[in-house]
Design a protein around this motif. Structure first.
Motif, PDB file in Angstrom:
ATOM      1  N   UNK A 363       0.811  -1.219   0.000  1.00 26.23           N
ATOM      2  CA  UNK A 363       0.000   0.000   0.000  1.00 26.23           C
ATOM      3  C   UNK A 363       0.846   1.271   0.000  1.00 26.23           C
ATOM      4  N   UNK A 366       4.014   2.375  -5.454  1.00 29.94           N
ATOM      5  CA  UNK A 366       3.231   2.518  -6.677  1.00 29.94           C
ATOM      6  C   UNK A 366       3.119   1.160  -7.346  1.00 29.94           C
ATOM      7  N   UNK A 368      -0.186   0.438  -6.567  1.00 28.87           N
ATOM      8  CA  UNK A 368      -1.296   0.208  -5.636  1.00 28.87           C
ATOM      9  C   UNK A 368      -1.347   1.311  -4.583  1.00 28.87           C
ATOM     10  N   UNK A 369      -0.190   1.901  -4.311  1.00 33.38           N
ATOM     11  CA  UNK A 369      -0.148   2.978  -3.329  1.00 33.38           C
ATOM     12  C   UNK A 369      -0.999   4.169  -3.744  1.00 33.38           C
ATOM     13  N   UNK A 370      -1.025   4.474  -5.044  1.00 36.09           N
ATOM     14  CA  UNK A 370      -1.858   5.590  -5.510  1.00 36.09           C
ATOM     15  C   UNK A 370      -3.329   5.307  -5.244  1.00 36.09           C
ATOM     16  N   UNK A 371      -3.713   4.058  -5.481  1.00 36.19           N
ATOM     17  CA  UNK A 371      -5.097   3.671  -5.230  1.00 36.19           C
ATOM     18  C   UNK A 371      -5.431   3.814  -3.749  1.00 36.19           C
ATOM     19  N   UNK A 373      -3.959   5.698  -1.586  1.00 36.58           N
ATOM     20  CA  UNK A 373      -3.928   7.120  -1.243  1.00 36.58           C
ATOM     21  C   UNK A 373      -5.233   7.795  -1.630  1.00 36.58           C
ATOM     22  N   UNK A 375      -8.096   6.356  -2.135  1.00 35.36           N
ATOM     23  CA  UNK A 375      -9.190   5.788  -1.326  1.00 35.36           C
ATOM     24  C   UNK A 375      -9.218   6.439   0.049  1.00 35.36           C
TER      25      UNK A 375
ATOM     26  N   UNK B  22       8.875   3.172  -6.533  1.00 39.34           N
ATOM     27  CA  UNK B  22       8.914   4.404  -5.736  1.00 39.34           C
ATOM     28  C   UNK B  22       7.828   4.426  -4.671  1.00 39.34           C
ATOM     29  N   UNK B  24       4.887   6.228  -2.549  1.00 39.11           N
ATOM     30  CA  UNK B  24       3.889   7.254  -2.845  1.00 39.11           C
ATOM     31  C   UNK B  24       3.732   8.135  -1.614  1.00 39.11           C
ATOM     32  N   UNK B  71      -7.854  -1.155 -11.444  1.00 40.64           N
ATOM     33  CA  UNK B  71      -6.619  -1.718 -10.890  1.00 40.64           C
ATOM     34  C   UNK B  71      -6.538  -3.213 -11.174  1.00 40.64           C
TER      35      UNK B  71
END
Lengths: 430, 86
Positions: A363, A366, A368-371, A373, A375, B22, B24, B71
């Protein structure tokens, strides 16, 4: 030694103990013209109370108010005025450092914490502040305290001690114009196993604003007992606090060897200071929690490690139940098979912890981290935060027009949402 | 034992692969926009609570649902790029 109505120039320091006031003098002098070599000394005298380990405020709680006056002295009596009293009673004339800082800054470079630069003062009575504090304003005055046993042995304090003073001009000072009020903080947090108590000291603020209070909460937590010994104290006055709370000690080991060790666990002690604001509240009916009602200001904790000699340290209550076990024996062979299958296929607690760490890692990376974030930010959309505007509607209008309209339109919106979501699901391909 | 070993190997391998990606970080503008939007929504909520809550719930659900689906499609597209024996 001078007595009576003559003003004394005295500079006395005592080494600090908690709650002991400092008698404290600053000596300034301004030269006045005179056919004879007389020096007029402007001095500041007063008692101080300790705010934290290195900062004091002038106070007049049970002692005389800080005063500012003049002392006309000749050079001979100057040394008598100061040094005799100091020499005889408390301190010998001694060169030490004075530091000037910018109040209320407490950084190490410009405020009540700097130990660089500064000015030397010898013999306590010949330092002219005038040239160094020419601009009116609030300053930190820092000192190394010197004590003497009267037979040539000196001891200096470390670190320096700071007092705020307000300069009204280059030769006049006020001790009451400003005081140092640090933020609420903990100073020490110590555990005594011999007395089964926790000693907490620090500084808290009791504001005069109605509805706002600070409260210290203490409790212990162990995986064996859960939360215990909860207690709290409410700040009634601004200043230092010193509390000792008892805690529940965990089992102690047997003195002799045993094949059945007692279960114990590490205990963590928590001390937290919250600020309560009764202008906000947690709604007991809707369950909506307003975070502005209770704000955590500072917290500290310490863990008491349980001994392991003749004791089994229970790291987690789930550790006992991580591996279910069945009775295994000649008369219950099925239990042996079950235990073997559990050993082979049941994931360990470490594996479950690794899974949680793995989720956190995913999480944070990137894409999935953007998703995650997006959310979490969308979830922060709230209909009960501070209003950008307020609309006042008469109650009758609200009850008979807005409310039915609200219910009706909301129902229609839900109906259309369900229909459209069904159509959307029909077109999804996996 | 077997499950734990397999899972640990899987977690280690995937963690190693994605550790090079990277990090986030939260965009302050997005947080500020959400906070400002919340203040306006709160103003409307005072006199139209059900409609506001309904619209908010529908919009949030749709955004999360569609982004989850996107996704899933993206990850499945990546997986299909790996060559398989046939």
């Amino acid at each position: 030694m001078l007595f009576g109505t003559d003003k004394k120039m005295i500079w006395i320091f005592s080494l600090f103990q908690r709650h002991i006031s400092l008698l404290f003098l600053l000596v300034l002098y301004g030269v006045i013209t005179s056919p004879i070599s007389a020096f007029a000394y402007t001095w500041v005298e007063g008692y101080t109370s300790q705010v934290d380990s290195t900062h004091f405020n002038f106070s007049d709680s049970t002692y005389a108010s800080p005063t500012v006056g003049n002392c006309s002295l000749f050079t001979t009596t100057a040394s008598t005025c100061i040094s005799s009293r100091l020499y005889t009673d408390i301190l010998n004339p001694y060169a030490y450092r004075i530091f000037k800082g910018n109040f209320p800054d407490t950084s190490s470079s410009t405020g009540g914490g700097t130990t660089s630069g500064g000015y030397n003062w010898s013999a306590f009575n010949n330092f002219n502040f005038t040239g160094y504090f020419s601009t009116a304003g609030n300053y930190w005055i820092g000192f190394f305290l010197i004590s003497s046993d009267g037979v040539g042995n000196y001891a200096s304090s470390s670190p320096a001690v700071y007092v705020p003073l307000s300069a009204t001009d280059s030769t006049h000072w006020s001790t009451s114009a400003t005081t140092f009020n640090p933020n609420t903080h903990f100073t020490s947090f110590t555990v005594s196993t011999s007395t089964a108590t926790v000693h907490i000291t620090g500084y808290w603020n009791a504001t005069t604003t109605a509805g706002i209070t600070e409260q210290l909460e203490f409790y212990q937590y162990s995986s064996l007992l859960g939360q215990e010994s909860y207690t709290f104290r409410t700040a009634s006055t601004t200043g230092l606090f010193d509390w000792t709370f008892p805690y529940l000690p965990l089992p102690t080991p047997y003195t002799g060897a045993t094949t059945t060790p007692t279960i114990t666990a590490n205990t963590t002690f928590y001390a937290k200071i919250y600020q309560y604001d009764t202008a906000y509240f947690n709604d007991p009916f809707s369950g909506i929690v307003d975070p502005r009602y209770k704000t955590l200001l500072v917290s500290t904790s310490t863990t008491l490690t349980a001994p392991t000699t003749n004791l089994y340290n229970l790291a987690s209550t789930t550790a006992l139940f991580a591996y279910p076990e069945y009775e295994c024996g000649i008369t219950s062979f099925i239990g042996c098979i079950k235990n073997a299958l559990i050993w082979a296929f049941y994931p360990t607690q470490d594996t479950i912890n690794n899974y949680n760490s793995f989720l956190v890692l995913i999480q944070s990376k990137a894409p999935i981290g953007y998703f995650s974030l997006a959310k979490s930010n969308i979830n922060n959309l709230s209909a009960t935060s501070t209003k950008a505007f307020t609309v006042t509607i008469p109650k009758s209008l609200k009850d008979y027009i807005f409310h039915p309209f609200d219910i009706g339109l909301a129902s229609i919106l839900w109906f259309f949402f369900l229909m459209n979501f069904y159509k959307r699901l029909k077109h999804i391909t996996i | 034992m077997i499950t734990s070993a397999f899972l640990n190997i899987f977690f280690s391998a995937v963690s190693f692969l994605i550790s090079g990606l990277p990090e986030v970080s939260s965009n302050s503008s997005l947080v500020s926009a959400v906070t400002t939007a919340s203040t306006y929504i709160s103003g409307v909520y005072a006199f139209l609570p059900l409609i506001t809550a309904t619209l908010l719930a529908i919009i949030v659900f749709d955004v999360i649902f569609e982004s989850s689906y996107l996704l899933y499609k993206a990850i499945y597209w990546v997986i299909r790029r790996f060559p398989t024996q046939s």
